[in-house]
Design an enzyme around this catalytic site. Structure first.
Site, PDB file in Angstrom:
ATOM      1  N   ASN A 128       0.856  -1.189   0.000  1.00 13.22           N
ATOM      2  CA  ASN A 128       0.000   0.000   0.000  1.00 13.22           C
ATOM      3  C   ASN A 128       0.893   1.239   0.000  1.00 13.22           C
ATOM      4  O   ASN A 128       1.410   1.650   1.036  1.00 13.22           O
ATOM      5  CB  ASN A 128      -0.909   0.013   1.231  1.00 13.22           C
ATOM      6  CG  ASN A 128      -1.758   1.273   1.318  1.00 13.22           C
ATOM      7  OD1 ASN A 128      -1.900   2.000   0.340  1.00 13.22           O
ATOM      8  ND2 ASN A 128      -2.312   1.538   2.488  1.00 13.22           N
ATOM      9  N   THR A 142      -1.414  -1.610  -4.432  1.00 10.57           N
ATOM     10  CA  THR A 142      -2.794  -1.134  -4.390  1.00 10.57           C
ATOM     11  C   THR A 142      -2.900   0.264  -5.002  1.00 10.57           C
ATOM     12  O   THR A 142      -2.012   1.103  -4.842  1.00 10.57           O
ATOM     13  CB  THR A 142      -3.324  -1.114  -2.951  1.00 10.57           C
ATOM     14  OG1 THR A 142      -2.521  -0.235  -2.146  1.00 10.57           O
ATOM     15  CG2 THR A 142      -3.276  -2.500  -2.340  1.00 10.57           C
ATOM     16  N   ASP A 153      -2.188  -1.415   9.613  1.00 16.07           N
ATOM     17  CA  ASP A 153      -3.095  -2.491  10.001  1.00 16.07           C
ATOM     18  C   ASP A 153      -4.311  -2.548   9.079  1.00 16.07           C
ATOM     19  O   ASP A 153      -4.920  -3.608   8.920  1.00 16.07           O
ATOM     20  CB  ASP A 153      -3.555  -2.272  11.448  1.00 16.07           C
ATOM     21  CG  ASP A 153      -2.397  -2.377  12.433  1.00 16.07           C
ATOM     22  OD1 ASP A 153      -1.635  -3.356  12.338  1.00 16.07           O
ATOM     23  OD2 ASP A 153      -2.255  -1.475  13.283  1.00 16.07           O
ATOM     24  N   ASP A 194      -8.947   8.137  16.703  1.00 18.59           N
ATOM     25  CA  ASP A 194      -8.529   7.445  15.486  1.00 18.59           C
ATOM     26  C   ASP A 194      -9.211   8.019  14.252  1.00 18.59           C
ATOM     27  O   ASP A 194      -8.570   8.259  13.221  1.00 18.59           O
ATOM     28  CB  ASP A 194      -8.843   5.954  15.631  1.00 18.59           C
ATOM     29  CG  ASP A 194      -8.258   5.126  14.505  1.00 18.59           C
ATOM     30  OD1 ASP A 194      -7.272   5.571  13.895  1.00 18.59           O
ATOM     31  OD2 ASP A 194      -8.790   4.042  14.216  1.00 18.59           O
ATOM     32  N   ARG A 222      -3.366  13.195   9.077  1.00 20.69           N
ATOM     33  CA  ARG A 222      -2.622  11.950   8.876  1.00 20.69           C
ATOM     34  C   ARG A 222      -1.175  12.225   8.475  1.00 20.69           C
ATOM     35  O   ARG A 222      -0.267  11.435   8.779  1.00 20.69           O
ATOM     36  CB  ARG A 222      -3.320  11.100   7.816  1.00 20.69           C
ATOM     37  CG  ARG A 222      -2.550   9.871   7.380  1.00 20.69           C
ATOM     38  CD  ARG A 222      -3.312   9.052   6.369  1.00 20.69           C
ATOM     39  NE  ARG A 222      -4.350   8.260   7.006  1.00 20.69           N
ATOM     40  CZ  ARG A 222      -4.143   7.048   7.508  1.00 20.69           C
ATOM     41  NH1 ARG A 222      -2.938   6.513   7.466  1.00 20.69           N
ATOM     42  NH2 ARG A 222      -5.125   6.383   8.053  1.00 20.69           N
ATOM     43  N   ARG A 238       0.006  12.429  15.138  1.00 19.09           N
ATOM     44  CA  ARG A 238      -1.401  12.819  15.028  1.00 19.09           C
ATOM     45  C   ARG A 238      -2.210  12.281  16.216  1.00 19.09           C
ATOM     46  O   ARG A 238      -3.098  12.959  16.730  1.00 19.09           O
ATOM     47  CB  ARG A 238      -1.979  12.326  13.716  1.00 19.09           C
ATOM     48  CG  ARG A 238      -2.433  10.880  13.741  1.00 19.09           C
ATOM     49  CD  ARG A 238      -2.980  10.389  12.428  1.00 19.09           C
ATOM     50  NE  ARG A 238      -4.127   9.517  12.663  1.00 19.09           N
ATOM     51  CZ  ARG A 238      -4.510   8.579  11.813  1.00 19.09           C
ATOM     52  NH1 ARG A 238      -3.848   8.391  10.677  1.00 19.09           N
ATOM     53  NH2 ARG A 238      -5.560   7.841  12.080  1.00 19.09           N
TER      54      ARG A 238
END
Length: 416
Positions: free
Chosen positions: A147, A179, A213, A305, A312, A318
């Site tokens: 990714n 991706t 994750d 979150d 980000r 953050r």
């Protein structure tokens, strides 16, 4: 390859060295070869490469390591055997310190083959272990999913600089999937259609994710749609190299293995090929169902979150900044929380009743504990780390079948 070359020379001298006009000898017309001699190429050279990734000793970790930097430089020459690690001392990150040895010229390579076999045995490389079933071993083939947008966007550079060379050194072949859009990883691991040109996930021995994750979460949702989902999860080796913001699973795996956090350290464990089972969790809401592997957070943790996605680009900072902001403007949420204590789980397993009640069913009053109140924080975990800097559940193991749940309810001050 050198063994094959010398075998060919020994098996058929006249075929390898064609005869020319000149005085004949007892070798059948070839000149310059005494009877009984075997041609030997003095220019041929063979090397034995040993790929080593030792851990830094405590004395090699300087004060710069606390600032995310290091002044450590691997020794160029082969170091002396260091003294044993004393109790309480922790080894640092791994680093590359390879050996290249020139093989003494000769015709018999059996001793080199025995040495390589011994090194592989000591290294406990999973792909070179002898199959107990007697099956023929084949080169491992992994699917690597990268990714490039995860975290600070370093996944592709880590793949090129670290993962590719280490997989080649370990004798592991792989295919790459980079991706390009959301849920691309989920689409890739679903069962291949008739018109698909991609190899099906069932054709691979392992799966490696480079990202946060979230990339592995996508993979699990895709696997769950397959008819052979249970078989895939039991057979397929799954590894993750943390390239995201939090990297909780990567850190939990490294922690349980006694390793320090780092992309090279994660890749080292993957190349070893050794695996352990891991708990998965299943979640149901009124609108959806999904499988997870890390934590379930609600209220304060979920707010941090989700809301910090707007910053980000700050990386892991953050979470710290938004946590402070959310602590100042504290929220409470009304909920009813019911759980089955671990002491009762054993009774349920003995009687064969292991299913969870659905959202519409009444909670069994005898064994279950119910709390209905205002909540500030709810955090259920079945791995040790929620991120590589957050050791939130020290008691959690990879396969213990237990949620460790942290709950904070008012009254509590903002300072607390």
């Amino acid at each position: 390859s050198c063994t094959n070359i010398f075998s060919a020379l020994q098996d058929d001298v006249e075929r390898v060295f064609k005869c020319k006009t000149g005085n004949s000898s007892s070798t059948g017309g070839c000149t310059g070869i005494d009877s009984g001699d075997v041609p030997f190429d003095s220019q041929a050279v063979a090397y034995l490469n040993i790929y080593c990734y030792p851990q830094r000793r405590p004395s090699q970790e300087g004060w710069l390591s606390y600032c995310g930097m290091t002044s450590f430089k691997p020794p160029i020459r082969c170091p002396e055997i260091p003294p044993p690690i004393e109790n309480g001392e922790k080894l640092g990150n791994r680093y590359s310190q390879h050996r290249r040895l020139e093989v003494v010229a000769g015709r018999d390579f059996s001793h080199i083959q025995a040495l390589v076999k011994g090194i592989r045995n000591v290294a406990k490389l999973g792909q070179f272990q002898v199959a107990t079933s007697g099956a023929v071993l084949h080169p491992s083939k992994y699917l690597v999913i990268v990714n490039p947008k995860g975290g600070t966007g370093k996944a592709e550079s880590i793949y090129l600089s670290t993962v590719i060379p280490m997989l080649e050194q370990a004798g592991v072949e792989h295919d790459l999937c980079t991706t390009t859009h959301a849920r691309h990883a989920e689409e890739r691991v679903k069962e291949s259609g008739t018109g698909s040109t991609d190899k099906d996930l069932a054709d691979y021995d392992g799966l490696i994710c480079l990202g946060g994750d979230g990339i592995l979460h996508e993979v699990l949702q895709g696997v769950e749609t397959r008819k052979d989902a249970d078989e895939i999860l039991k057979r397929l080796k799954i590894g993750i190299v943390g390239c995201g913001t939090s990297n909780g699973l990567a850190m939990s795996l490294l922690h349980e293995s006694g390793e320090q956090y780092g992309a090279l350290d994660s890749t080292f464990l993957i190349c070893k090929g050794q695996t352990v089972p891991m708990d998965l969790s299943h979640y149901s809401s009124r609108n959806e169902e999904y499988t997870s592997f890390l934590t379930f957070s609600w209220a304060f943790i979920a707010d941090v979150d989700i809301e910090s996605e707007s910053i980000r680009w700050l990386g892991r900072l953050r979470n710290e900044l938004w946590s402070a902001w959310r602590a100042v403007w504290l929220r409470t949420y009304k909920a009813r929380f019911s759980y089955l204590p671990p002491s009762k789980v054993a009774d349920y397993k003995t009687t064969g009743i292991t299913t969870m009640p659905s959202l519409s069913d009444d909670i069994p009053a005898d064994d279950w504990v119910t709390i209905e109140d205002d909540f500030i924080l709810f955090w259920a975990a079945h791995v040790s780390h929620a991120s590589y800097t957050t050791y939130n559940s020290p008691a959690s193991k990879m396969q213990d079948g237990v949620f460790q749940i942290m709950v904070i309810r008012p009254p509590i001050s903002k300072y607390q």
